[in-house]
Design a protein around this motif. Structure first.
Motif, short mmCIF file in Angstrom:
data_model
loop_
_atom_site.label_atom_id
_atom_site.label_comp_id
_atom_site.label_asym_id
_atom_site.label_seq_id
_atom_site.Cartn_x
_atom_site.Cartn_y
_atom_site.Cartn_z
N ARG A 1 31.01 36.23 0.33
CA ARG A 1 29.76 35.79 -0.29
C ARG A 1 29.56 34.32 0.07
N VAL A 2 28.37 34.03 0.60
CA VAL A 2 28.04 32.66 0.99
C VAL A 2 26.77 32.25 0.26
N PRO A 3 26.86 31.34 -0.72
CA PRO A 3 25.65 30.87 -1.40
C PRO A 3 24.77 30.06 -0.45
N TRP A 4 23.46 30.22 -0.57
CA TRP A 4 22.54 29.46 0.28
C TRP A 4 22.75 27.96 0.09
N SER A 5 23.15 27.54 -1.10
CA SER A 5 23.34 26.12 -1.37
C SER A 5 24.48 25.51 -0.56
N LEU B 1 15.22 34.49 6.98
CA LEU B 1 14.81 33.30 6.24
C LEU B 1 13.59 33.56 5.38
N ALA B 2 12.64 34.34 5.90
CA ALA B 2 11.43 34.64 5.13
C ALA B 2 11.74 35.46 3.89
N VAL B 3 12.59 36.46 4.04
CA VAL B 3 12.95 37.32 2.90
C VAL B 3 13.68 36.52 1.84
N ALA B 4 14.50 35.57 2.26
CA ALA B 4 15.27 34.75 1.31
C ALA B 4 14.44 33.62 0.71
N GLY B 5 13.21 33.44 1.20
CA GLY B 5 12.36 32.38 0.69
C GLY B 5 12.70 31.01 1.24
N LYS B 6 13.37 31.00 2.38
CA LYS B 6 13.73 29.73 3.03
C LYS B 6 12.78 29.52 4.20
N SER B 7 12.41 28.30 4.43
CA SER B 7 11.54 28.04 5.58
C SER B 7 12.37 27.45 6.70
N PRO B 8 12.18 27.94 7.93
CA PRO B 8 12.94 27.38 9.05
C PRO B 8 12.47 25.97 9.36
#
Length: 134
Positions: A72-76, A113-120
């Protein structure tokens, strides 16, 4: 109870088909002699790996799955997502370690990235050198 991932990224289905074909092909060999029965383990492991290995994307973390176990890798804790020369994506973590995201490639990274709500990050424009033959 685990939550369902927003996106499941897996290797190509051709690996699963190849594992099944290899398993079917080794059945006669394994059936011919008891000491050769162990050869069924190799294609069976390929089948399980092709079915299981990949990256599950959630809003708050990534779960990288292998043949046995997962990470498990947290986005943070992800500092950077970077491709290698073959287009596979690795995550550079804040502790200095890197982990390859199984199944994630340069082509499907924007969707992850889009699914996770992160912007490249905006890509820098790379100027191509002129062709020496011109």
């Amino acid at each position: 109870m685990s939550r369902k991932p927003l996106l499941r990224v897996r290797k190509t289905g051709a690996l699963l088909v190849a594992g099944v074909i290899a398993f079917v092909g080794t059945v006669p060999l394994a059936g011919a002699s008891r000491p050769l029965a162990w050869v069924l383990v190799v294609p069976a492991a390929v089948i399980v790996w092709a079915w299981r290995a990949g990256t599950d994307v959630r809003e708050d973390d990534l779960r990288v799955k292998a043949l046995v176990g997962s990470t498990r890798v947290p986005w943070s804790s992800i500092v950077e997502l970077a491709p290698d020369e073959r287009g596979r994506i690795s995550a550079l973590l804040d502790n200095g370690n890197a982990i390859r995201l199984t199944g994630v490639t340069r082509d499907n990274l924007p969707r992850v990235l889009a699914v996770a709500g992160k912007s490249p990050a905006p890509e820098e424009e790379v100027s191509t050198p002129p062709d020496p033959q011109d």
